[in-house]
Design a protein around this motif. Structure first.
Motif, PDB file in Angstrom:
ATOM      1  N   GLU A  28      -8.602  -0.220  -2.843  1.00  0.00           N
ATOM      2  CA  GLU A  28      -7.861  -0.488  -1.599  1.00  0.00           C
ATOM      3  C   GLU A  28      -7.461  -1.964  -1.514  1.00  0.00           C
ATOM      4  O   GLU A  28      -6.304  -2.281  -1.195  1.00  0.00           O
ATOM      5  CB  GLU A  28      -8.721  -0.082  -0.398  1.00  0.00           C
ATOM      6  N   LYS A  32      -3.665  -3.555  -1.518  1.00  0.00           N
ATOM      7  CA  LYS A  32      -3.237  -4.438  -0.424  1.00  0.00           C
ATOM      8  C   LYS A  32      -2.768  -5.796  -0.942  1.00  0.00           C
ATOM      9  O   LYS A  32      -1.860  -6.398  -0.375  1.00  0.00           O
ATOM     10  CB  LYS A  32      -4.375  -4.619   0.596  1.00  0.00           C
ATOM     11  N   LYS A  38       3.294  -6.673   5.676  1.00  0.00           N
ATOM     12  CA  LYS A  38       3.630  -5.708   6.734  1.00  0.00           C
ATOM     13  C   LYS A  38       3.185  -4.277   6.395  1.00  0.00           C
ATOM     14  O   LYS A  38       3.088  -3.436   7.271  1.00  0.00           O
ATOM     15  CB  LYS A  38       5.127  -5.734   7.036  1.00  0.00           C
ATOM     16  N   TYR A  39       2.877  -4.021   5.127  1.00  0.00           N
ATOM     17  CA  TYR A  39       2.457  -2.678   4.727  1.00  0.00           C
ATOM     18  C   TYR A  39       0.938  -2.531   4.543  1.00  0.00           C
ATOM     19  O   TYR A  39       0.440  -1.412   4.394  1.00  0.00           O
ATOM     20  CB  TYR A  39       3.147  -2.264   3.423  1.00  0.00           C
ATOM     21  N   THR A  40       0.224  -3.605   4.545  1.00  0.00           N
ATOM     22  CA  THR A  40      -1.213  -3.537   4.237  1.00  0.00           C
ATOM     23  C   THR A  40      -2.006  -2.733   5.265  1.00  0.00           C
ATOM     24  O   THR A  40      -3.015  -2.122   4.914  1.00  0.00           O
ATOM     25  CB  THR A  40      -1.827  -4.943   4.099  1.00  0.00           C
ATOM     26  N   GLU A  41      -1.556  -2.721   6.507  1.00  0.00           N
ATOM     27  CA  GLU A  41      -2.267  -1.947   7.534  1.00  0.00           C
ATOM     28  C   GLU A  41      -2.172  -0.443   7.274  1.00  0.00           C
ATOM     29  O   GLU A  41      -2.999   0.327   7.768  1.00  0.00           O
ATOM     30  CB  GLU A  41      -1.711  -2.265   8.929  1.00  0.00           C
ATOM     31  N   GLU A  42      -1.186  -0.043   6.503  1.00  0.00           N
ATOM     32  CA  GLU A  42      -0.993   1.376   6.195  1.00  0.00           C
ATOM     33  C   GLU A  42      -1.953   1.883   5.117  1.00  0.00           C
ATOM     34  O   GLU A  42      -2.111   3.084   4.940  1.00  0.00           O
ATOM     35  CB  GLU A  42       0.459   1.623   5.732  1.00  0.00           C
ATOM     36  N   ASP A  44      -5.396   2.684   3.839  1.00  0.00           N
ATOM     37  CA  ASP A  44      -6.745   2.936   4.340  1.00  0.00           C
ATOM     38  C   ASP A  44      -7.330   4.121   3.564  1.00  0.00           C
ATOM     39  O   ASP A  44      -6.862   5.241   3.698  1.00  0.00           O
ATOM     40  CB  ASP A  44      -6.712   3.248   5.836  1.00  0.00           C
TER      41      ASP A  44
END
Length: 114
Positions: A28, A32, A38-42, A44
């Motif tokens: 993960e 990331k 801007k995409y790292t929160e997606e 999981d």
């Protein structure tokens, strides 16, 4: 009832699932690190990590249930024994020998593999 090879397979599944569960956070993080912020929160993988943990538990539970099944057969035979008609008492009964044999046969390979 599980055979010895079934027990070994369950141990291999448990070990592999444990390894997968342990490396997921690193995967993960690596993903990331290469993505735009801007995409790292997606990203999981906590669900996948939980699934591997559940698989570890299931594999170990299956091995334990196999032990309980074998032990239950021996204990069930003991309950049907006419103990009131037993004439001689020794140091160790055949049931204790059977239980010892079962554990000696199945526990050491499992303990080495887990």
């Amino acid at each position: 009832q599980l055979s010895r090879s079934d027990n070994e397979r369950c141990c291999l599944v448990a070990n592999t699932a444990e390894d997968c569960k342990d490396i997921i956070p690193g995967i993960e993080r690596a993903i990331k690190n290469v993505l735009d912020a801007k995409y790292t929160e997606e990203v999981d993988f906590s669900h996948e990590q939980s699934q591997f943990a559940a698989l570890v538990n299931l594999a170990v539970e299956t091995v334990v249930k196999g032990f309980i099944f074998r032990l239950g057969k021996i204990l069930s035979m003991m309950t049907r024994m006419p103990w009131d008609k037993w004439e001689s008492v020794g140091d160790q009964s055949e049931y204790v020998n059977q239980i010892n044999s079962m554990f000696s046969q199945y526990v050491p390979p499992v303990s080495k593999m887990l």
